[in-house]
Design an enzyme around this catalytic site. Structure first.
Site, PDB file in Angstrom:
ATOM      1  N   CYS A 231       0.881  -1.186   0.000  1.00  0.00           N
ATOM      2  CA  CYS A 231       0.000   0.000   0.000  1.00  0.00           C
ATOM      3  C   CYS A 231       0.906   1.221   0.000  1.00  0.00           C
ATOM      4  O   CYS A 231       1.072   1.886   1.019  1.00  0.00           O
ATOM      5  CB  CYS A 231      -0.917  -0.008   1.218  1.00  0.00           C
ATOM      6  N   ALA A 232       1.482   1.523  -1.142  1.00  0.00           N
ATOM      7  CA  ALA A 232       2.577   2.492  -1.217  1.00  0.00           C
ATOM      8  C   ALA A 232       2.153   3.909  -0.886  1.00  0.00           C
ATOM      9  O   ALA A 232       2.941   4.690  -0.361  1.00  0.00           O
ATOM     10  CB  ALA A 232       3.211   2.443  -2.620  1.00  0.00           C
ATOM     11  N   GLY A 235       4.413   7.105  -0.969  1.00  0.00           N
ATOM     12  CA  GLY A 235       5.715   6.571  -1.356  1.00  0.00           C
ATOM     13  C   GLY A 235       6.848   6.784  -0.376  1.00  0.00           C
ATOM     14  O   GLY A 235       7.993   6.419  -0.672  1.00  0.00           O
ATOM     15  N   GLY A 236       6.564   7.331   0.802  1.00  0.00           N
ATOM     16  CA  GLY A 236       7.639   7.582   1.758  1.00  0.00           C
ATOM     17  C   GLY A 236       8.386   6.324   2.169  1.00  0.00           C
ATOM     18  O   GLY A 236       9.624   6.296   2.197  1.00  0.00           O
ATOM     19  N   LYS A 237       7.636   5.274   2.476  1.00  0.00           N
ATOM     20  CA  LYS A 237       8.297   4.028   2.891  1.00  0.00           C
ATOM     21  C   LYS A 237       8.921   3.318   1.703  1.00  0.00           C
ATOM     22  O   LYS A 237       9.923   2.609   1.853  1.00  0.00           O
ATOM     23  CB  LYS A 237       7.287   3.129   3.608  1.00  0.00           C
ATOM     24  N   ASP A 255      -0.425   0.241  -5.418  1.00  0.00           N
ATOM     25  CA  ASP A 255      -1.459   1.099  -4.864  1.00  0.00           C
ATOM     26  C   ASP A 255      -2.636   1.107  -5.826  1.00  0.00           C
ATOM     27  O   ASP A 255      -2.474   0.881  -7.027  1.00  0.00           O
ATOM     28  CB  ASP A 255      -0.956   2.526  -4.636  1.00  0.00           C
ATOM     29  N   ASP A 302       1.420  -1.425   4.879  1.00  0.00           N
ATOM     30  CA  ASP A 302       1.055  -0.231   5.656  1.00  0.00           C
ATOM     31  C   ASP A 302      -0.412   0.005   5.350  1.00  0.00           C
ATOM     32  O   ASP A 302      -0.770   0.766   4.453  1.00  0.00           O
ATOM     33  CB  ASP A 302       1.924   0.950   5.229  1.00  0.00           C
ATOM     34  N   CYS A 353      -1.218   3.375  11.350  1.00  0.00           N
ATOM     35  CA  CYS A 353      -1.016   4.568  12.180  1.00  0.00           C
ATOM     36  C   CYS A 353      -2.307   4.807  12.961  1.00  0.00           C
ATOM     37  O   CYS A 353      -2.899   5.882  12.898  1.00  0.00           O
ATOM     38  CB  CYS A 353      -0.615   5.779  11.346  1.00  0.00           C
TER      39      CYS A 353
END
Length: 420
Positions: A231-232, A235-237, A255, A302, A353
Site C-alpha cells: 500500500c505504497a 511513497g515515503g516508505k 497502490d 502499511d 497509524c
C-alpha cells in the site's frame, strides 16, 4: 493582529468544517487562491485553523454550544490556547460578546471537565482508548496528539550520511538534531517549509515521521531481494526501503490510486532510485498481484486505516465518522492477499497509524489463526540488531509507538515470518 487575519482564519475554518475534503487539502487550495498572503500570515492562519480543530470539543463545551460560529471558535481558541486578552480580540475585529467569552474560558477549570472533553476526543474514540489504556494514559496520549508535531526528516543514505545532511541544512540556516531512535532521522521544531532547500531538491532528505522510518527498518530489506510495498500511498516508505536495499534488487510499489503512484515518480528520480516498479492495482486480488505469489522475499503492508495516530498533523480526522467494520474487513483482506506473495521464510510486516485494537491486535490474531504457517517475530531483537535505542520488552510480540511516550506518530507493527 489585523482583523484581516482573524476573519481569514474563520473563513477557512468554516470551509474545513463544512467541506468534504481533508483539512490539509483545503488549506492547500485556499493558500493557492490567496497568493498575496506572506509566509507568516499563512503560518498564523494554518495554525489557528488546526488549533480550532484540535480543541473543537473543548470550545463547544465551554461555550455551551454544539455549533458555535467560526469566528466564535477562532476567538475561543486564541483565548484558551494562545492566551489572547479581551483587548487583543477587540483589536482583531471580533464582533461577538468578547467579554463573556473570555470570562467563560478563564473561569473554566479543565481538570473538572468530563474526561472526553479534556481529551478533546469524540465519545466513541475516548471510550475505546480508555478501555485499552486506562483513563490517565488516554489523557496523556490525547494531550500529546493535540499538540503540533515537529518536522521529522529522513536522510537518503544513497547520497549522504546523516551528519553531512545536517551540516548542509545548517549552511542554509536550518538547524536540526538527530532523532532519538531512527538512525536515519533529523528533527526540527520550526515548521518552516524545506522543499526549496538544496538538500531537499538534491534528494538528500525527505519529510517522514520517525515512527514511519522505524516501520521500514523493521522490514530489514536486503540487497538484491524482491520486496513489495503493498500500500505504497505517497511513497515515503517505498523510498526508504529502496535506500535500505542500496538501490539493488526489485522493489514493487502497489497502490489502487494511479494519481498517488504518478506523484511518486519525481520523488523516485530525486532520490536516485532506479529499482522501483510502481504498479496500479484494482484491488488486493489483482492479477498483477497474483503473478507474484510465492516469489517475494519481504512485504510491507502499511494498511489503510483510520489514521487516528496522526492527529498531530491531521486533527480533523477525529471528527470524521468511520465504518470500522468496513475498515477492518479491508485490512484483513489486504493482509491475507499480501501473505500469498511471500516465499517460504519470507517476512511480512503489517502496520497502521492507528491506536485502535480493532485495527491492530485483532487483525493479527485472526490472521495467525487462519494462517498457521506464519509466526510473530518479537521486535526487541530487531531493534537491538539495528542499534535502535528503543527500550522494548523482549516478551512483546508486536510494536506499539505512542506519541506521548516516543514523540512519534502513534503506530502499530507486527513482524511475521512464513515457515520454511
Amino acid at each position: 493582529m489585523t482583523n484581516n487575519l482573524f476573519y481569514r482564519s474563520a473563513e477557512l475554518l468554516e470551509q474545513v468544517l463544512t467541506g468534504n475534503q481533508p483539512a490539509d487539502q483545503q488549506l492547500y487550495k485556499y493558500f493557492r487562491e490567496q497568493r498575496s498572503l506572506g509566509m507568516r500570515e499563512r503560518g498564523f492562519i494554518a495554525e489557528t485553523v488546526y488549533g480550532c480543530l484540535r480543541r473543537k470539543r473543548l470550545v463547544e463545551h465551554v461555550l455551551d454550544n454544539p455549533e458555535p460560529s467560526a469566528p466564535d471558535r477562532v476567538a475561543a481558541y486564541l483565548v484558551a490556547e494562545q492566551g489572547w486578552s479581551l483587548r487583543a480580540l477587540l483589536d482583531a475585529g471580533y464582533t461577538g460578546d468578547a467579554k463573556v467569552l473570555v470570562v467563560r474560558l478563564r473561569e473554566t477549570d479543565k481538570n473538572t471537565l468530563p474526561e472526553a472533553v479534556r481529551a478533546d476526543l469524540p465519545d466513541w474514540l475516548y471510550e475505546r482508548l480508555a478501555t485499552q489504556l486506562g483513563i490517565q494514559e488516554t489523557l496523556k496520549l490525547a494531550e500529546a496528539l493535540n499538540r503540533p508535531a515537529p518536522v521529522d526528516l529522513r536522510v537518503n543514505t544513497l547520497k549522504v550520511k546523516r551528519a553531512e545532511a545536517a551540516a548542509r541544512l545548517l549552511e542554509q540556516g536550518y538547524a536540526s538534531t538527530p532523532t532519538p531512535f531512527s538512525p536515519l532521522g533529523l528533527r526540527r521544531s520550526d515548521r518552516v517549509p524545506l522543499f526549496k532547500t538544496q538538500a531537499f531538491q538534491e534528494g538528500l532528505i525527505e519529510i517522514q515521521d520517525e515512527g514511519s522510518q522505524l516501520l521500514g527498518i523493521l522490514l530489514e530489506p536486503m540487497r538484491r531481494e524482491m520486496v513489495v510495498d503493498f500500500c505504497a500511498g505517497a511513497g515515503g516508505k517505498t523510498l526508504l526501503i529502496g535506500a535500505l536495499m542500496a538501490n539493488t534488487g526489485t522493489l514493487y510499489a502497489f497502490d489502487t490510486s494511479a494519481k498517488r503512484l504518478e506523484n511518486i515518480k519525481p520523488r523516485i528520480k530525486r532520490a536516485g532510485l532506479d529499482t522501483v516498479r510502481a504498479v496500479v492495482i484494482d484491488n488486493e486480488r489483482d492479477r498483477r498481484v497474483q503473478n507474484l505469489y510465492g516469489k517475494v522475499d519481504r512485504v510491507l503492508v502499511d494498511a489503510p486505516c483510520t489514521g487516528l495516530g496522526t492527529l498531530r498533523r491531521n486533527p480533523d480526522i477525529k471528527w470524521r465518522t468511520f465504518d470500522l467494520v468496513h475498515v477492518t474487513s479491508l485490512q484483513s483482506r489486504i493482509l491475507a492477499s499480501a501473505a500469498k506473495l511471500l516465499k517460504p521464510g519470507g517476512r511480512l510486516v503489517y502496520a497502521t497509524c492507528s491506536p485502535l485494537r480493532e485495527e491492530n491486535e485483532d487483525i493479527i490474531e485472526q490472521f495467525l489463526a487462519d494462517h498457521p504457517a506464519f509466526t510473530l517475530l518479537p521486535p526487541a531483537a530487531i531493534l537491538a540488531r539495528r542499534n535502535i535505542p528503543l527500550e522494548y520488552d523482549s516478551n512483546e510480540k508486536t510494536l506499539r509507538l505512542y506519541t506521548h511516550l516516543h514523540t512519534t506518530d502513534t503506530f502499530f507493527a507486527a513482524i511475521m515470518q512464513r515457515a520454511l
